[in-house]
Design a protein around this motif. Structure first.
Motif, PDB file in Angstrom:
ATOM      1  N   GLN A 291       7.925 -55.239  21.111  1.00  0.00           N
ATOM      2  CA  GLN A 291       8.884 -54.287  20.532  1.00  0.00           C
ATOM      3  C   GLN A 291       8.880 -52.946  21.289  1.00  0.00           C
ATOM      4  O   GLN A 291       9.865 -52.208  21.243  1.00  0.00           O
ATOM      5  CB  GLN A 291       8.454 -54.034  19.078  1.00  0.00           C
ATOM      6  CG  GLN A 291       9.513 -53.470  18.184  1.00  0.00           C
ATOM      7  CD  GLN A 291      10.190 -54.553  17.358  1.00  0.00           C
ATOM      8  OE1 GLN A 291       9.524 -55.453  16.865  1.00  0.00           O
ATOM      9  NE2 GLN A 291      11.487 -54.439  17.205  1.00  0.00           N
ATOM     10  N   TYR A 292       7.785 -52.683  21.964  1.00  0.00           N
ATOM     11  CA  TYR A 292       7.656 -51.460  22.775  1.00  0.00           C
ATOM     12  C   TYR A 292       8.899 -51.259  23.657  1.00  0.00           C
ATOM     13  O   TYR A 292       9.326 -50.133  23.899  1.00  0.00           O
ATOM     14  CB  TYR A 292       6.399 -51.578  23.642  1.00  0.00           C
ATOM     15  CG  TYR A 292       6.049 -50.353  24.453  1.00  0.00           C
ATOM     16  CD1 TYR A 292       5.208 -49.360  23.940  1.00  0.00           C
ATOM     17  CD2 TYR A 292       6.550 -50.177  25.752  1.00  0.00           C
ATOM     18  CE1 TYR A 292       4.885 -48.236  24.685  1.00  0.00           C
ATOM     19  CE2 TYR A 292       6.234 -49.051  26.504  1.00  0.00           C
ATOM     20  CZ  TYR A 292       5.399 -48.089  25.961  1.00  0.00           C
ATOM     21  OH  TYR A 292       5.098 -46.976  26.708  1.00  0.00           O
ATOM     22  N   ALA A 293       9.472 -52.374  24.145  1.00  0.00           N
ATOM     23  CA  ALA A 293      10.629 -52.296  25.050  1.00  0.00           C
ATOM     24  C   ALA A 293      11.871 -51.728  24.353  1.00  0.00           C
ATOM     25  O   ALA A 293      12.815 -51.314  25.028  1.00  0.00           O
ATOM     26  CB  ALA A 293      10.949 -53.680  25.623  1.00  0.00           C
ATOM     27  N   LEU A 294      11.871 -51.732  23.027  1.00  0.00           N
ATOM     28  CA  LEU A 294      13.055 -51.251  22.300  1.00  0.00           C
ATOM     29  C   LEU A 294      12.843 -49.866  21.695  1.00  0.00           C
ATOM     30  O   LEU A 294      13.738 -49.328  21.037  1.00  0.00           O
ATOM     31  CB  LEU A 294      13.425 -52.228  21.177  1.00  0.00           C
ATOM     32  CG  LEU A 294      13.789 -53.644  21.626  1.00  0.00           C
ATOM     33  CD1 LEU A 294      14.124 -54.507  20.417  1.00  0.00           C
ATOM     34  CD2 LEU A 294      14.959 -53.624  22.610  1.00  0.00           C
ATOM     35  N   ASP A 295      11.647 -49.320  21.893  1.00  0.00           N
ATOM     36  CA  ASP A 295      11.334 -48.023  21.300  1.00  0.00           C
ATOM     37  C   ASP A 295      12.286 -46.943  21.840  1.00  0.00           C
ATOM     38  O   ASP A 295      12.434 -46.787  23.057  1.00  0.00           O
ATOM     39  CB  ASP A 295       9.874 -47.673  21.643  1.00  0.00           C
ATOM     40  CG  ASP A 295       9.442 -46.371  21.015  1.00  0.00           C
ATOM     41  OD1 ASP A 295       8.828 -46.432  19.952  1.00  0.00           O
ATOM     42  OD2 ASP A 295       9.744 -45.294  21.596  1.00  0.00           O
ATOM     43  N   ARG A 296      12.936 -46.234  20.936  1.00  0.00           N
ATOM     44  CA  ARG A 296      13.958 -45.252  21.317  1.00  0.00           C
ATOM     45  C   ARG A 296      13.390 -44.135  22.203  1.00  0.00           C
ATOM     46  O   ARG A 296      14.008 -43.697  23.170  1.00  0.00           O
ATOM     47  CB  ARG A 296      14.537 -44.669  20.022  1.00  0.00           C
ATOM     48  CG  ARG A 296      15.924 -44.098  20.021  1.00  0.00           C
ATOM     49  CD  ARG A 296      17.010 -44.963  20.545  1.00  0.00           C
ATOM     50  NE  ARG A 296      17.437 -44.518  21.880  1.00  0.00           N
ATOM     51  CZ  ARG A 296      18.158 -45.217  22.728  1.00  0.00           C
ATOM     52  NH1 ARG A 296      18.566 -46.415  22.413  1.00  0.00           N
ATOM     53  NH2 ARG A 296      18.493 -44.753  23.908  1.00  0.00           N
ATOM     54  N   ASP A 297      12.168 -43.680  21.842  1.00  0.00           N
ATOM     55  CA  ASP A 297      11.570 -42.582  22.618  1.00  0.00           C
ATOM     56  C   ASP A 297      11.309 -43.017  24.062  1.00  0.00           C
ATOM     57  O   ASP A 297      11.570 -42.267  25.001  1.00  0.00           O
ATOM     58  CB  ASP A 297      10.236 -42.134  21.992  1.00  0.00           C
ATOM     59  CG  ASP A 297      10.473 -41.418  20.662  1.00  0.00           C
ATOM     60  OD1 ASP A 297      11.628 -41.012  20.420  1.00  0.00           O
ATOM     61  OD2 ASP A 297       9.509 -41.294  19.889  1.00  0.00           O
ATOM     62  N   ASN A 298      10.780 -44.241  24.214  1.00  0.00           N
ATOM     63  CA  ASN A 298      10.529 -44.748  25.574  1.00  0.00           C
ATOM     64  C   ASN A 298      11.832 -44.833  26.358  1.00  0.00           C
ATOM     65  O   ASN A 298      11.885 -44.488  27.535  1.00  0.00           O
ATOM     66  CB  ASN A 298       9.891 -46.133  25.527  1.00  0.00           C
ATOM     67  CG  ASN A 298       8.472 -46.080  25.017  1.00  0.00           C
ATOM     68  OD1 ASN A 298       7.794 -45.082  25.212  1.00  0.00           O
ATOM     69  ND2 ASN A 298       8.044 -47.125  24.349  1.00  0.00           N
ATOM     70  N   ALA A 299      12.861 -45.332  25.673  1.00  0.00           N
ATOM     71  CA  ALA A 299      14.164 -45.480  26.344  1.00  0.00           C
ATOM     72  C   ALA A 299      14.675 -44.113  26.796  1.00  0.00           C
ATOM     73  O   ALA A 299      15.163 -43.962  27.925  1.00  0.00           O
ATOM     74  CB  ALA A 299      15.153 -46.142  25.397  1.00  0.00           C
TER      75      ALA A 299
END
Ligand SMILES: NC(=O)c1ccc[n+]([C@@H]2O[C@H](COP(=O)([O-])OP(=O)(O)OC[C@H]3O[C@@H](n4cnc5c(N)ncnc54)[C@H](OP(=O)(O)O)[C@@H]3O)[C@@H](O)[C@H]2O)c1
Length: 315
Positions: A291-299
């Motif tokens: 789910q890390y790949a969908l984290d808004r902050d990371n994006a």
């Protein structure tokens, strides 16, 4: 002869070379985008002979260098009417490397090669891709991103220029995984950005494929032995090249965008970090990504960084 043009980075070796052969054999016009002309000329000749297709073009690009990418993209625009398929296959992973290496623009080399270079190339070729009836981009990802099922695992966003080289030990394997996760996050964002222009963007979760002799020779002795042992059972690159071909050409994937696809051609689904058997299943299966790949902050961070480093770096 199909009048379709496919551009493959790192097409002189491994999966990229096998993919260049597959597309050439199927009658495509192939652009082999490679950095080392001396080594690549042999692969180029081999592909023309084996496919009986003379429409295979070898062009020079170092995907870790923004200057090189700019020159390359101008040449592609001048020599070809459009690009139908763009495959970001080239990658930097020097197993056993202990030193931070930086690109000409002073970006850590895994991130420069595996994330920001492809991002710039996509940006510069978007107009040329848009001229295609069915433009598709495929980004080479890896099962290494499953390390992000560990809730403690994070991309070192603060160290992408080697800011902490004096205090943080360099792990080529970890930096590679971070860069591929960042590239997956960007895949989802590029897909959104390019949707209105009809350009589809997906990533392929590559599990394991035999490595070439040249790639193994770059490793230190510990990794060399390990890679040679794994090579005994790992499948040939041609199998993964067939999957590149399928995702980039088949009707099945014509309208698919913003997805991670696995080696069985299935769409991989996001899954939260779990404990026990569920976590084990996530890590060893091929059906889920963290789910890390969908984290808004990371994006937001990775999008901001790519804009800052790539787009604002100027023409
Ligand atoms: N093999 C696997 O088991 C596996 C697993 C997961 C993911 N993948 C991914 O699959 C893709 C292909 O891997 P592979 O196994 O076929 O590796 P490979 O045989 O080592 O090929 C990598 C290619 O990338 C090129 N490259 C590296 N840095 C470059 C740069 N700065 N500019 C231009 N080209 C550059 C290399 O060129 P040189 O020959 O000049 O070095 C080589 O042609 C990669 O994205 C990799 O991360 C592979």
């Amino acid at each position: 002869m199909k009048d379709k043009i496919v551009l493959i980075t790192g097409a002189n070796s491994g999966i990229g070379k096998a993919a260049a052969l597959k597309f050439a054999t199927e009658g495509y016009r192939v652009i082999m985008a490679c950095r080392n002309m001396e080594i690549s000329q042999a692969a180029h000749k081999e592909i023309i002979q084996a496919s009986n297709n003379t429409n295979v073009h070898l062009m020079k690009v170092d995907v870790s260098s923004f200057d090189s990418i700019r020159t390359f993209c101008s040449e592609v625009e001048a020599q070809f009417p459009r690009v139908d398929i763009l495959i970001h296959n080239a990658a930097y992973l020097n197993h056993g490397e202990k030193e931070y290496k930086l690109s000409p623009e002073h970006i850590e080399l895994s991130f420069a090669t595996n994330v920001f270079g492809p991002c710039l190339m996509t940006h510069l070729l978007a107009d040329h891709l848009e001229k295609s009836q069915d433009p598709r981009i495929l980004n080479a990802c890896t099962t290494n991103i499953k390390n992000f099922f560990d809730p403690k695992r994070k991309i070192e966003f603060d160290n992408l220029r080697g800011e902490f080289k004096a205090t943080r030990r360099y792990s080529a394997y970890k930096m590679y995984g971070d860069s591929k996760m960042a590239f997956l996050i960007l895949t989802f964002q590029m897909a959104e950005q390019l949707k209105s222009r009809g350009i589809k963007v997906n990533a392929l979760q590559i599990n394991r494929v035999k490595l070439s002799k040249d790639t193994i020779n770059k490793m230190n002795s510990f990794w060399k032995v390990l890679a040679m042992a794994q090579n005994i059972t790992n499948p040939l690159p041609s199998g993964m090249a067939d999957i590149y071909y399928s995702i980039c050409t088949s009707d099945e994937f014509r309208d698919v965008t913003g997805q991670l696809i696995n080696h069985k051609r299935e769409i991989v689904q996001p899954s939260a970090s779990e404990q026990g058997f569920a976590q084990f299943k996530n890590i060893f299966g091929s059906g889920t990504y963290p789910q890390y790949a969908l984290d808004r902050d990371n994006a937001d961070i990775i999008w901001h960084l790519s804009n800052e480093l790539v787009y604002l770096a100027g023409p």
